[in-house]
Scaffold this motif. Sequence first.
Motif, PDB file in Angstrom:
ATOM      1  N   MET A 263       0.801  -1.225   0.000  1.00 14.71           N
ATOM      2  CA  MET A 263       0.000   0.000   0.000  1.00 14.71           C
ATOM      3  C   MET A 263       0.835   1.277   0.000  1.00 14.71           C
ATOM      4  O   MET A 263       0.316   2.358  -0.255  1.00 14.71           O
ATOM      5  CB  MET A 263      -0.952  -0.001   1.195  1.00 14.71           C
ATOM      6  N   LEU A 264       2.129   1.154   0.301  1.00 14.14           N
ATOM      7  CA  LEU A 264       2.989   2.342   0.306  1.00 14.14           C
ATOM      8  C   LEU A 264       3.119   2.893  -1.107  1.00 14.14           C
ATOM      9  O   LEU A 264       3.362   2.154  -2.057  1.00 14.14           O
ATOM     10  CB  LEU A 264       4.376   1.989   0.847  1.00 14.14           C
ATOM     11  N   THR A 265       2.938   4.185  -1.237  1.00 14.39           N
ATOM     12  CA  THR A 265       3.026   4.809  -2.554  1.00 14.39           C
ATOM     13  C   THR A 265       3.343   6.285  -2.404  1.00 14.39           C
ATOM     14  O   THR A 265       2.932   6.932  -1.443  1.00 14.39           O
ATOM     15  CB  THR A 265       1.707   4.643  -3.335  1.00 14.39           C
ATOM     16  N   GLY A 266       4.064   6.793  -3.372  1.00 14.27           N
ATOM     17  CA  GLY A 266       4.393   8.216  -3.371  1.00 14.27           C
ATOM     18  C   GLY A 266       3.438   9.004  -4.235  1.00 14.27           C
ATOM     19  O   GLY A 266       2.222   8.859  -4.145  1.00 14.27           O
ATOM     20  N   ILE A 267       3.985   9.832  -5.095  1.00 18.37           N
ATOM     21  CA  ILE A 267       3.178  10.676  -5.980  1.00 18.37           C
ATOM     22  C   ILE A 267       2.355   9.797  -6.914  1.00 18.37           C
ATOM     23  O   ILE A 267       2.864   8.855  -7.523  1.00 18.37           O
ATOM     24  CB  ILE A 267       4.096  11.624  -6.780  1.00 18.37           C
ATOM     25  N   GLN A 268       1.062  10.080  -6.989  1.00 21.62           N
ATOM     26  CA  GLN A 268       0.152   9.317  -7.842  1.00 21.62           C
ATOM     27  C   GLN A 268       0.218   9.858  -9.268  1.00 21.62           C
ATOM     28  O   GLN A 268       0.027  11.052  -9.511  1.00 21.62           O
ATOM     29  CB  GLN A 268      -1.278   9.423  -7.319  1.00 21.62           C
ATOM     30  N   GLU A 269       0.457   8.970 -10.219  1.00 13.60           N
ATOM     31  CA  GLU A 269       0.666   9.387 -11.604  1.00 13.60           C
ATOM     32  C   GLU A 269      -0.219   8.576 -12.540  1.00 13.60           C
ATOM     33  O   GLU A 269      -0.181   7.344 -12.532  1.00 13.60           O
ATOM     34  CB  GLU A 269       2.135   9.203 -11.984  1.00 13.60           C
ATOM     35  N   THR A 270      -1.018   9.267 -13.317  1.00 17.59           N
ATOM     36  CA  THR A 270      -1.836   8.622 -14.346  1.00 17.59           C
ATOM     37  C   THR A 270      -1.679   9.381 -15.654  1.00 17.59           C
ATOM     38  O   THR A 270      -1.290  10.556 -15.674  1.00 17.59           O
ATOM     39  CB  THR A 270      -3.330   8.574 -13.964  1.00 17.59           C
ATOM     40  N   PHE A 271      -1.998   8.700 -16.749  1.00 10.31           N
ATOM     41  CA  PHE A 271      -1.889   9.281 -18.081  1.00 10.31           C
ATOM     42  C   PHE A 271      -3.223   9.125 -18.807  1.00 10.31           C
ATOM     43  O   PHE A 271      -3.846   8.062 -18.744  1.00 10.31           O
ATOM     44  CB  PHE A 271      -0.803   8.583 -18.895  1.00 10.31           C
ATOM     45  N   SER A 272      -3.632  10.189 -19.480  1.00 12.06           N
ATOM     46  CA  SER A 272      -4.793  10.134 -20.373  1.00 12.06           C
ATOM     47  C   SER A 272      -4.282  10.311 -21.792  1.00 12.06           C
ATOM     48  O   SER A 272      -3.547  11.262 -22.081  1.00 12.06           O
ATOM     49  CB  SER A 272      -5.809  11.228 -20.030  1.00 12.06           C
ATOM     50  N   VAL A 273      -4.669   9.394 -22.669  1.00 18.28           N
ATOM     51  CA  VAL A 273      -4.134   9.365 -24.030  1.00 18.28           C
ATOM     52  C   VAL A 273      -5.289   9.278 -25.016  1.00 18.28           C
ATOM     53  O   VAL A 273      -6.246   8.529 -24.801  1.00 18.28           O
ATOM     54  CB  VAL A 273      -3.211   8.138 -24.228  1.00 18.28           C
TER      55      VAL A 273
END
Length: 328
Positions: A263-273
Amino acid sequence: MSYEVVLQDKYYLRELIESISLTDSLDQISYNANIQLKVPEEGISFAPGQVIRISGTPFPAGSNKVYLLNPGVIWECNSSNNSTKHLQLNVYDRTIYLAKSEDEYLFAAGGTASQRLKKYAKDWGIQLANVPDTKQKLSKAIYRTQPLYKMITADLQETVKSGGDMYIPRMTPAGLELFKIGSNTTVWKLQAIEEVSQSRTLEGAVTQVKVLGSRETAGNEAPSPVLAVVSSDLIPKLGTLQRMVQDEDVKTEAAAKKLGNAMLTGIQETFSVSGLDINTLRAGDKVELGGLKLIVMSVTHQLGDPGHMSLELGSIELVKRRYFLNYG
């Protein structure tokens, strides 16, 4: 148009097609199609419950069509009349029945998600295709009245929490299968792109996880026991963003640490293409974008010659947290 829609295994509707869109997402079980048609004056009637399929020439252009949605069922019909009569069909693959049908089940500890899926399928007369061994032994489950899809999802989520691989159910012409996330043999490099947008946020970041044990063992007046506290090396940079989690499937310190680390996570990054359509691409498939290996979380195809698609992409770790560990 290089696409065909066939109604009741009898009526070929290619000349009537005005538009077709297909939508798939990791948070929905059923592949969904919206079909806009010109309605002939006579000879064909449309009604919810009828069998329908969609096929097309796969990208890149080939000579043989493949099934894009089959078997499908018309779920809703809407018509309009403005000089020419038009019909809009809302179509799902047949996994929609798993989302709309309820039942109750009691499972003893020790079975796997694969075995449970085979039980659901046998009871409901569902034809199965490829169902790999999900391997992880599950705990006892008491499923009171709820949709079958919710039970299947719970089984697959517990599989991941126990250290197993990520699977999603998919309907194919051969029957219902379990598809391992990112296991597609053809990994498309996204190149014919119109637009890419990237979202980066601390919303949803977790740098420390406290995993709690059962309240039953603590009593009503005592705080829940702590099984493990897991911290990230990102705390000096991002600060402490703590998530408390209590999961009845996690009972040991080792399991608690495994869940906490996942569950540990840093900056959340997603991409829309958005770009040229790859019409066979499905949610759960792996793609490559600028050297990054990403998972399709949702896709909408606007079928055409050429077609157009819109994608939401995320890392395999983000997919695990958001869809299987219930934290995104």
